[in-house]
Design an enzyme around this catalytic site. Structure first.
Site, PDB file in Angstrom:
ATOM      1  N   ALA A   1      44.360  32.696  49.621  1.00 30.97           N
ATOM      2  CA  ALA A   1      45.164  31.769  48.816  1.00 30.97           C
ATOM      3  C   ALA A   1      44.940  30.325  49.272  1.00 30.97           C
ATOM      4  O   ALA A   1      44.910  29.401  48.457  1.00 30.97           O
ATOM      5  CB  ALA A   1      46.638  32.126  48.915  1.00 30.97           C
TER       6      ALA A   1
ATOM      7  N   LEU B   1      33.425  34.746  39.202  1.00 31.13           N
ATOM      8  CA  LEU B   1      34.407  34.701  38.118  1.00 31.13           C
ATOM      9  C   LEU B   1      35.294  33.485  38.312  1.00 31.13           C
ATOM     10  O   LEU B   1      35.607  33.116  39.444  1.00 31.13           O
ATOM     11  CB  LEU B   1      35.297  35.946  38.156  1.00 31.13           C
ATOM     12  CG  LEU B   1      34.680  37.288  37.772  1.00 31.13           C
ATOM     13  CD1 LEU B   1      35.643  38.421  38.102  1.00 31.13           C
ATOM     14  CD2 LEU B   1      34.328  37.302  36.298  1.00 31.13           C
TER      15      LEU B   1
ATOM     16  N   GLU C   1      40.777  45.468  33.730  1.00 31.44           N
ATOM     17  CA  GLU C   1      40.488  46.406  34.825  1.00 31.44           C
ATOM     18  C   GLU C   1      40.873  45.783  36.156  1.00 31.44           C
ATOM     19  O   GLU C   1      41.115  44.586  36.236  1.00 31.44           O
ATOM     20  CB  GLU C   1      38.998  46.768  34.810  1.00 31.44           C
ATOM     21  CG  GLU C   1      38.095  45.557  35.049  1.00 31.44           C
ATOM     22  CD  GLU C   1      36.619  45.841  34.770  1.00 31.44           C
ATOM     23  OE1 GLU C   1      36.315  46.705  33.934  1.00 31.44           O
ATOM     24  OE2 GLU C   1      35.783  45.181  35.396  1.00 31.44           O
TER      25      GLU C   1
ATOM     26  N   LYS D   1      40.635  44.128  39.841  1.00 29.31           N
ATOM     27  CA  LYS D   1      39.670  43.311  40.588  1.00 29.31           C
ATOM     28  C   LYS D   1      39.666  43.800  42.031  1.00 29.31           C
ATOM     29  O   LYS D   1      40.634  43.618  42.764  1.00 29.31           O
ATOM     30  CB  LYS D   1      40.066  41.841  40.535  1.00 29.31           C
ATOM     31  CG  LYS D   1      39.092  40.944  41.284  1.00 29.31           C
ATOM     32  CD  LYS D   1      39.442  39.484  41.073  1.00 29.31           C
ATOM     33  CE  LYS D   1      38.441  38.519  41.665  1.00 29.31           C
ATOM     34  NZ  LYS D   1      37.914  38.836  42.962  1.00 29.31           N
TER      35      LYS D   1
HETATM   36  S1  IVH Z   1      32.695  41.146  36.921  1.00 33.23           S
HETATM   37  C1  IVH Z   1      29.617  38.038  35.773  1.00 33.23           C
HETATM   38  N1  IVH Z   1      34.544  42.914  37.542  1.00 33.23           N
HETATM   39  O1  IVH Z   1      35.092  39.522  42.125  1.00 33.23           O
HETATM   40  C2  IVH Z   1      30.746  38.945  36.062  1.00 33.23           C
HETATM   41  N2  IVH Z   1      33.838  41.418  39.229  1.00 33.23           N
HETATM   42  O2  IVH Z   1      35.823  36.723  42.415  1.00 33.23           O
HETATM   43  C3  IVH Z   1      30.681  39.453  37.408  1.00 33.23           C
HETATM   44  N3  IVH Z   1      34.928  41.765  41.401  1.00 33.23           N
HETATM   45  O3  IVH Z   1      31.837  38.248  41.991  1.00 33.23           O
HETATM   46  C4  IVH Z   1      31.843  40.057  37.975  1.00 33.23           C
HETATM   47  N4  IVH Z   1      36.182  43.471  40.789  1.00 33.23           N
HETATM   48  O4  IVH Z   1      32.282  40.486  43.306  1.00 33.23           O
HETATM   49  C5  IVH Z   1      33.799  41.892  37.978  1.00 33.23           C
HETATM   50  N5  IVH Z   1      36.135  44.542  37.959  1.00 33.23           N
HETATM   51  C6  IVH Z   1      35.390  43.539  38.385  1.00 33.23           C
HETATM   52  C7  IVH Z   1      35.464  43.072  39.711  1.00 33.23           C
HETATM   53  C8  IVH Z   1      34.677  41.998  40.103  1.00 33.23           C
HETATM   54  C9  IVH Z   1      35.825  42.668  41.784  1.00 33.23           C
HETATM   55  C10 IVH Z   1      34.375  40.729  42.296  1.00 33.23           C
HETATM   56  C11 IVH Z   1      32.925  40.386  42.065  1.00 33.23           C
HETATM   57  C12 IVH Z   1      32.967  38.946  41.623  1.00 33.23           C
HETATM   58  C13 IVH Z   1      34.190  38.461  42.306  1.00 33.23           C
HETATM   59  C14 IVH Z   1      34.710  37.162  41.721  1.00 33.23           C
END
Ligand code: IVH
Length: 674
Positions: free
Chosen positions: A33, A82, A114, A116
């Site tokens: 944070a 993201l 979904e 994270k």
């Molecule tokens: S999509 C271009 N989906 O969070 C899109 N990322 O803070 C790529 N992450 O770099 C990421 N859960 O390492 C996606 N359900 C999820 C995720 C996820 C964790 C991670 C990933 C990303 C980071 C960004």
């Protein structure tokens, strides 16, 4: 240099340092944070004062450069990060931007929602169905070659039924249980424990020796298929394909249409963030239609078609103002931190436990230090670590007091124990905590007898022991401050009702060392009366299922103490039966205790009545309609449309019928259906 440029370069230097600690050393020093706040400040500064911008600012970057320990891998397609939002309004604003970008109404856009996962990103390449390479994200352009370390990861097939080059991206993580086991093994070997599952996963993957990685229980969850997307129209189709190939994918993924439902779904993940078996720090929302994604495109660091909704942080930094000691009902003296109040996981925290003397020493925290506080789920807030500050003089080291702050008696730490105790049985603080515990919900559950009232009764000398509660009359209470005739009568009635409580609750209320609600129920269930318990030999106590030598010895000693014998006699006089009634039914598990589960449609192997009875047997209730309080709705064959609609409207999870047995035994839902 302007004040703004100075602040911007300060922020860049700090962010770069934290990037290195997080991405390269796998050992972050500040909470996520705090890091997010630094990045936000820098971005805002760069947006408002364009003159402070510099080429290649960290605000544009993704991750950190690959470490030289591993061979570099150039990503065929950049690995983006993201963008984040931190509340529902920011999420709505993002979906408005998406809708505008598509020239559509936000109400008609389909979003996938979904979890994270808090792990690290990985790209896995297959050529003609054969696993050939795995790479970390690195700075997004160049990652690290971890091909040999990834072979043994769970949820990662070594061959897939696909021709040509396929790249699968996802997250490497450690499930909570695996993390606990790994840390237990580290402890046993006398090696350093990992601070959290994310660091443990990162440290385990980025090992020079692949055998070390192989020995760690890593998992991989796939969330992106890169390359030949023309074969698929939507994201959920690609996820189904990945799952068919043998990848682990997010079982909780749902596709929803419309902004409010999307917002509600993402909030649901926050409510259930501790129910998934692995750590999540947010929800990810993605445009489901792949053609729409191409229209929206990406910025230099993140796609415009996806967003991370970060949850209220469970770790924050704040200033430690003082260290004090509190006395519990057993006399245990617990050191705690008085903090500059800070909002953690949605509530304000001003006090946090430091557990015991060794923990204070180990963490080397002192008044004046900057510290990390953590509050997760129902767990009491604790001080995790201190954040070192360059060039700041620190306060004096803290020493455990030798006298009880409440009664002035001696504080004693016995050889070989980690806890310190006030050994004065007449200590007022101990007595107060005993009465509070006796009246608490898990024990005698006396309505209206909270902390302040207990303190008042003790101050007024109306009680000196828990048994005195049962002699209180409404006339004694009514004249006291804060009482009237009605509230005095209500409290007396509440106390009166406690006399009917079964032995198991009395055992909890007495606060016998090592005897919590589970052991109390086991003992009361097996021996049925206090007299049987008090006259039982050690081997009889130990023979009770769930009671080990430590609990048995504690009971054996307790029932023989003269004050206890007297207290129990007085409770009996007050009308307690000190017996355990026969259980009404032989429910083996109470996994759904206190949860309302609605069943709709036909479930395989159950009639409607049997399904409802199974929920009740597991300790739950099975009401006929869905409300805000419903824990989940189990959806069988041909479900009722109105129940589904109501559940969707209220954001109540819809659980697949196949998962009914899982729900009954585990007490939590696993897969939600759209
Ligand atoms: S999509 C271009 N989906 O969070 C899109 N990322 O803070 C790529 N992450 O770099 C990421 N859960 O390492 C996606 N359900 C999820 C995720 C996820 C964790 C991670 C990933 C990303 C980071 C960004």
């Amino acid at each position: 240099m302007s004040e703004y440029s100075k602040r911007a370069s300060e922020l860049r230097a700090q962010i770069e340092r934290h990037n290195r600690e997080y991405f390269v050393e796998d050992a972050p020093v500040i909470p996520d944070a705090d890091y997010d706040a630094l990045v936000r400040e820098l971005r805002a500064l760069e947006a408002e004062h364009p003159e402070v911008r510099v080429e290649g600012s960290v605000s544009e970057g993704v991750g950190a450069p690959a470490a030289p320990t591993f061979s570099p891998v150039v990503h065929v397609e950049r690995m983006l990060s993201l963008d984040n939002v931190f509340d529902a309004d920011e999420l709505r604003a993002w979906s408005d931007r998406v809708a505008r970008g598509l020239g559509l109404d936000a109400a008609s856009v389909a979003f996938a929602v979904e979890p994270k996962i808090d792990g690290l990103a990985l790209a896995i390449t297959y050529v003609d169905g054969v696993y050939v390479q795995a790479a970390t994200r690195g700075d997004g352009r160049v990652g690290e070659d971890v091909t040999r370390n990834v072979r043994t990861i769970r949820g990662m097939p070594l061959s897939i039924g696909a021709a040509g080059r396929i790249e699968v991206r996802g997250e490497v993580f450690l499930a909570n249980e695996d993390f606990e086991r790994l840390n237990a093994a580290q402890r046993e070997r006398g090696e350093r424990e990992f601070a959290n599952p994310r660091n443990a996963a990162a440290g385990s993957l980025r090992q020079k020796d692949p055998r070390v990685s192989a020995s760690r229980p890593l998992s991989f969850l796939a969330y992106q298929l890169v390359g030949d997307e023309s074969a698929y129209a939507t994201y959920d189709e690609t996820i189904r394909q990945l799952s068919d190939w043998g990848f682990l994918t997010a079982a909780q993924l749902v596709v929803v249409t419309g902004v409010e439902e999307m917002v509600a779904r993402s909030s649901l993940f926050e409510t259930h963030r501790h129910d998934l078996g692995y750590q999540i720090d947010g929800a990810v929302i993605k445009v489901n239609d792949l053609a729409q994604r191409r229209v929206l495109g990406t910025t230099s660091r993140a796609p415009r078609w996806a967003i991370a909704r970060k949850f209220a942080p469970e770790e924050r930094s704040t200033r430690l103002l003082a260290i004090e000691v509190s006395i519990g009902r057993t006399g245990r003296a617990t050191p705690y931190a008085v903090l500059e109040p800070v909002s953690v996981a949605g509530s304000t925290v001003a006090l946090a436990t430091l557990h015991n003397e060794d923990q204070v020493r180990l963490k080397d925290v002192r008044p004046g230090d900057l510290v990390i506080v953590r509050k997760a789920g129902d767990v009491i807030p604790e001080v995790v670590a201190r954040i070192p500050e360059d060039g700041v003089a620190r306060g004096a080291q803290w020493h455990f007091p030798t006298a009880c702050p409440e009664c002035g008696g001696a504080l004693v730490r016995r050889e070989g124990e980690s806890d310190t105790y006030c050994v004065n049985p007449a200590c007022p603080a101990q007595l107060m905590q005993q009465v509070i515990h006796f009246a608490s919900r898990g024990a005698l559950d006396i309505e209206g007898l909270g902390e302040q009232r207990v303190a008042q009764l003790l101050r007024e000398r109306l009680i000196t022991d828990v048994a005195d509660l049962f002699r209180l009359r409404a006339e004694d209470l009514a004249p006291l401050e804060g009482f009237g005739e009605i509230s005095a009568a209500a409290l007396v009635a509440g106390i009166d009702a406690a006399r009917a409580q079964p032995l198991s609750r009395v055992l909890v209320g007495l606060g016998i060392r090592h005897v919590g609600p589970v052991a109390a129920r086991a003992l009361a269930g097996a021996l049925r009366t206090y007299d049987a318990l008090a006259s039982a030999d050690l081997d009889v106590l130990e023979a009770v299922e769930g009671v080990g030598p430590v609990i048995a010895a504690s009971i054996y000693r307790y029932v023989r103490e003269p004050e206890v014998i007297e207290r129990v006699a007085r409770l009996r006089e007050a009308g307690f039966s000190l017996a355990e009634p026969e259980p009404e039914r032989s429910a083996t598990s109470q996994a759904l205790a206190g949860r309302a589960v609605v069943v709709t449609g036909a479930l395989e192997g159950y009639t409607r009545e049997e399904a409802e009875a199974a929920v009740v047997a597991a300790g739950g209730t099975s009401p006929g309609s869905v409300s805000k309080k419903t824990y989940c709705v189990v959806v069988g064959e041909s479900p009722g449309a109105s129940k589904l609609a109501r559940a969707r409207e209220l954001g109540v999870p819809l659980v697949a019928g196949e998962d009914f047995e899982y729900l009954l035994t585990m007490g939590v839902w696993r897969n939600i259906v759209a």
